[in-house]
Design a protein around this motif. Structure first.
Motif, PDB file in Angstrom:
ATOM      1  N   VAL A 139       3.344   0.552   3.925  1.00 21.47           N
ATOM      2  CA  VAL A 139       2.906  -0.814   4.215  1.00 21.47           C
ATOM      3  C   VAL A 139       3.361  -1.781   3.106  1.00 21.47           C
ATOM      4  O   VAL A 139       2.904  -1.682   1.967  1.00 21.47           O
ATOM      5  CB  VAL A 139       1.365  -0.879   4.365  1.00 21.47           C
ATOM      6  CG1 VAL A 139       0.931  -2.313   4.664  1.00 21.47           C
ATOM      7  CG2 VAL A 139       0.891   0.067   5.459  1.00 21.47           C
ATOM      8  N   ASN A 140       4.276  -2.655   3.440  1.00 26.77           N
ATOM      9  CA  ASN A 140       4.785  -3.718   2.556  1.00 26.77           C
ATOM     10  C   ASN A 140       5.445  -3.228   1.261  1.00 26.77           C
ATOM     11  O   ASN A 140       5.892  -4.042   0.461  1.00 26.77           O
ATOM     12  CB  ASN A 140       3.675  -4.713   2.184  1.00 26.77           C
ATOM     13  CG  ASN A 140       3.185  -5.493   3.387  1.00 26.77           C
ATOM     14  OD1 ASN A 140       3.983  -5.847   4.253  1.00 26.77           O
ATOM     15  ND2 ASN A 140       1.892  -5.728   3.466  1.00 26.77           N
ATOM     16  N   VAL A 167       0.982   4.900   2.563  1.00 25.40           N
ATOM     17  CA  VAL A 167       0.458   4.706   3.918  1.00 25.40           C
ATOM     18  C   VAL A 167       1.568   4.141   4.811  1.00 25.40           C
ATOM     19  O   VAL A 167       2.115   3.080   4.533  1.00 25.40           O
ATOM     20  CB  VAL A 167      -0.772   3.772   3.935  1.00 25.40           C
ATOM     21  CG1 VAL A 167      -1.269   3.557   5.351  1.00 25.40           C
ATOM     22  CG2 VAL A 167      -1.883   4.344   3.063  1.00 25.40           C
ATOM     23  N   PHE A 191      -0.648   2.817  10.044  1.00 25.66           N
ATOM     24  CA  PHE A 191      -1.654   1.816   9.677  1.00 25.66           C
ATOM     25  C   PHE A 191      -1.912   0.883  10.856  1.00 25.66           C
ATOM     26  O   PHE A 191      -3.053   0.600  11.221  1.00 25.66           O
ATOM     27  CB  PHE A 191      -1.159   1.061   8.437  1.00 25.66           C
ATOM     28  CG  PHE A 191      -1.544  -0.391   8.364  1.00 25.66           C
ATOM     29  CD1 PHE A 191      -2.863  -0.770   8.175  1.00 25.66           C
ATOM     30  CD2 PHE A 191      -0.572  -1.376   8.476  1.00 25.66           C
ATOM     31  CE1 PHE A 191      -3.211  -2.112   8.108  1.00 25.66           C
ATOM     32  CE2 PHE A 191      -0.921  -2.716   8.418  1.00 25.66           C
ATOM     33  CZ  PHE A 191      -2.237  -3.090   8.236  1.00 25.66           C
ATOM     34  N   ILE A 199       0.855  -1.192   0.000  1.00 28.78           N
ATOM     35  CA  ILE A 199       0.000   0.000   0.000  1.00 28.78           C
ATOM     36  C   ILE A 199       0.886   1.235   0.000  1.00 28.78           C
ATOM     37  O   ILE A 199       1.505   1.565   1.013  1.00 28.78           O
ATOM     38  CB  ILE A 199      -0.934   0.001   1.223  1.00 28.78           C
ATOM     39  CG1 ILE A 199      -1.794  -1.276   1.216  1.00 28.78           C
ATOM     40  CG2 ILE A 199      -1.821   1.238   1.219  1.00 28.78           C
ATOM     41  CD1 ILE A 199      -2.676  -1.435   2.413  1.00 28.78           C
ATOM     42  N   SER A 200       0.962   1.912  -1.137  1.00 29.65           N
ATOM     43  CA  SER A 200       1.870   3.050  -1.206  1.00 29.65           C
ATOM     44  C   SER A 200       1.257   4.265  -0.523  1.00 29.65           C
ATOM     45  O   SER A 200       0.040   4.438  -0.502  1.00 29.65           O
ATOM     46  CB  SER A 200       2.235   3.364  -2.654  1.00 29.65           C
ATOM     47  OG  SER A 200       1.085   3.658  -3.371  1.00 29.65           O
TER      48      SER A 200
END
Lengths: 252, 439
Positions: A142-143, A93, A98, A90-91
């Motif tokens: 996120v990831n 964020v 989160f 998720i770019s």
């Protein structure tokens, strides 16, 4: 804690699960193994509430409630956690932001006070030791740009923070090297206690060397065709899934 | 009757204005006003027959009775904590109010702030800096030129770096149907540097019409960081033209955020009329409910070795409509130009509409140019991922939209946190395809 009764599910008119039964009690660790395409990931997704599946029969009772009637966020608030096989990037964020939102959403659901940024940071620092992540993970998106191993460790990190009652790990071992596998396993073992249950979905026996299951189930052709203790996994490793399938077909 | 709807009223008002200005403004400018009045009377407001206006429906404006306004309200200064340490020039209903300004004493004393009418009276050199024609449609520029009252002149002398940011705080306190015509001319001398914020806000719920013109002239090796925030009330209408002329090695960085007004159109036209100029434009707009939001950008590369970038991000929800039109023209002598342009858009509702139109016209050899546009929706997998962690659907949609918007950054570090809070608040107002209440 969890009762799956005669569950049948289809996707795009193709039946994936076909009368599946499974009972999980608090304190237990269940491993679900099975060949490719047998419906293992579908089962994990259904438990977490992923949209796009059609329930054509059966029911799932979680802590006395009808799980299938609950939205995914409510399931999470009630203590269900899915460690994704392919965690989503998720770019834009921030990872820690989160996780704070998620943690506080669950706390508010339990009528507990939300943690402020400082207290949450303290909690996150403590939990990250479990999975040997460093603090630079907090400020990344996120990831996004995480390696396969980092993504899986991030899932276990999230699990450690959110402290679920029922954790479902969907092929968390796939794509991990031995060291990462040990780290992930010790993170999972750390969360194990008599009040919680864990469902491990996996292809390989290897993970079960590090996380000892109480029960092993073979999922094939949309249902559980064989159940046993940890020795069943060893037998499968030696003889392959065809052994279990042949026995099932002979029985039928 | 108002200026827009009645020819008689328009003529009377114009004559009255002119008689007051005759002693104040130089004849060359009075001539420009007369000319602009004639032109506007001939064309009126643009219509959808005009290629550059074809996606925007202005018919509600022609029918309304916009004219001179009456004010009733008191003025309040911005409550943004990060603006406490800036120099605030308050412009109320299009007119600079010196009494309501803030920290003016902290400006270097060579910096000139004055009434534009007065400045033109004493400086013939301003003639070349005012009323630059815009390529597309000039009728709103004509309307502003004919009728603006006083205006603002801000001039930064050579080799002056203004340490504190200057904020042009535009507020409207007028009642229903008033026409607000702010006009600014900003010049930066050689090797000077300025952080500039233009903030447009309504302090009433009235349906007024703002038609702003800001002209910016950048001297050699000067640097301007320019932020525009358009947060007018949702009943009002906002039109704005920003015209920038660049000199040798000057650098113009602009970030434009808009979420306000019912119907709005913001136009930015940059003339890179010297070698080695640099221009970076970025924008973010959030349109919900029944808003119509149009952004037009035009960059003219006229001389060699200029670099420009344009990145606009649009978020459209409800039954709103977003329009982006970006045109980069590389003129015959502008070799070694490096230009790229990107328009990324997020549609949040099945009834929302976006019309992106990136355009590139190249008439020179040996240049590097690219352009592109994307339109998409929120990723269902990412939504499920967030939901599966206990985050509600509304909050998950807000987070992902925030992630999309995040590439847009204000050009000042000191405002970053403050802007992020503001942005988060704007996203909380979105319905993600759900019903909006009637305002």
């Amino acid at each position: 804690m969890l009762e799956i009764k005669n569950l049948s599910v289809s996707v795009d008119n193709k039946q994936i699960l076909n009368g599946l039964n499974l009972s999980v009690k608090a304190g237990e660790v269940h491993a679900i193994m099975g060949p490719n395409g047998s419906g293992k990931s579908t089962l994990a997704h259904i438990l977490a509430g992923k949209p796009g599946y059609e329930i054509i029969g059966g029911e799932i009772i979680y802590q006395g409630k009808n799980l299938l009637a609950m939205e995914p966020e409510l399931r999470a608030c009630e203590g269900i956690f899915l460690a994704f096989q392919y965690p989503v990037e998720i770019s834009g964020v921030n990872n820690l932001y989160f996780l704070k939102e998620a943690y506080n959403a669950i706390r508010r659901h339990r009528a507990e006070k939300a943690l402020d940024a400082m207290d949450f940071l303290k909690l996150a620092k403590e939990k990250m030791k479990l999975v040997e992540l460093n603090e630079s993970f907090f400020n990344r998106n996120v990831n996004e740009g995480f390696s396969g191993g980092e993504k899986k460790r991030n899932e276990i990190f999230q699990m450690a923070i959110l402290d679920p009652t029922l954790a479902i790990l969907d092929e968390t071992d796939s794509g991990l090297d031995i060291d990462a596998l040990k780290t992930v396993a010790s993170g999972v073992n750390h969360l194990r206690n008599e009040k919680k249950a864990i469902i491990l979905v996996t292809h390989y026996q290897r993970l079960l060397d590090y996380i000892k299951p109480d029960f092993v189930h073979v999922l094939a052709q949309g249902k559980i065709i064989k159940s046993g203790d940890a020795t069943l996994a060893l037998r499968l490793e030696e003889e392959g899934y065809s052994w279990a399938l042949e026995k099932e077909n002979a029985r039928a | 009757m108002g200026i827009l709807s009645s020819i008689k009223k328009r003529e009377e008002t114009f004559k009255e204005r002119l008689s007051l200005l005759e002693k104040k403004e130089p004849s060359w400018f009075l001539e420009q006003r007369r000319d602009a009045f004639k032109q506007f009377s001939k064309t009126g407001l643009p219509t959808r027959k005009d290629e550059e206006w074809k996606y925007l429906n202005l018919s509600p404006l022609s029918a309304a009775d916009f004219g001179e306004g009456k004010t009733t309200q008191k003025v309040t200064l911005p409550d943004w904590p990060s603006l406490a340490d800036t120099i605030i020039i308050t412009i109320v209903n299009g007119k600079w109010d010196a009494k309501l300004s803030h920290n003016l004493k902290e400006l270097p004393k060579e910096v000139v702030i004055s009434n534009l009418s007065d400045a033109m009276g004493s400086r013939i050199d301003l003639k070349k800096n005012i009323n630059h024609p815009v390529a597309d449609s000039n009728s709103l520029l004509f309307l502003n030129t004919a009728f603006f009252d006083c205006g603002l002149f801000l001039s930064i002398p050579d080799k002056t770096a203004v340490k504190k940011a200057i904020v042009l705080w535009h507020i409207v306190t007028h009642q229903e149907n008033s026409l607000v015509l702010p006009r600014s001319l900003i010049t930066l001398g050689k090797s000077s540097k300025l952080d500039l914020v233009e903030f447009f806000m309504g302090q009433t719920e009235a349906s007024y019409l703002t038609n702003n013109v800001t002209e910016i002239v950048l001297g050699e090796s000067s640097q301007l960081n320019h932020l525009r925030i358009q947060d007018e009330n949702k009943n009002s209408h906002h039109f704005s033209l920003t015209h920038v002329s660049q000199s040798y090695q000057s650098r113009y960085t602009s970030a434009s955020f808009s979420s306000g007004a019912h119907i709005s159109r913001q136009q930015c036209h940059v003339m890179m009329d010297a070698e080695k100029t640099q221009c970076n434009l970025s924008g973010l707009f959030i349109a919900g409910h029944n808003q119509q939001m149009d952004h037009h950008v035009r960059i003219d590369h006229l001389k060699p070795e200029g670099t420009s970038s344009t990145l606009f991000k649009g978020i459209v929800d409800g039954e709103a409509k977003g329009i982006f039109n970006g045109k980069v023209i590389v003129h015959p002598n502008a070799w070694h130009t490096d230009a790229w342009q990107k328009s990324n858009n997020l549609l949040l509702s099945p009834e929302a509409e976006i019309d992106p139109k990136p355009q590139l016209e190249i008439f020179a050899h040996d240049v590097k140019c690219s352009h592109g546009a994307t339109v998409g929706a929120l990723d269902p997998m990412a939504l499920f991922y967030l939901n599966s962690r206990g985050i509600s659907l509304q909050k998950a949609q807000e987070l992902l939209t925030y992630g999309f918007a995040h590439e847009f950054q204000v050009p000042f570090d000191w405002m970053k946190n403050n802007f992020e809070c503001f942005l988060t608040q704007k996203l909380t107002g979105l319905k993600f395809g759900g019903a909006y209440e009637e305002v």
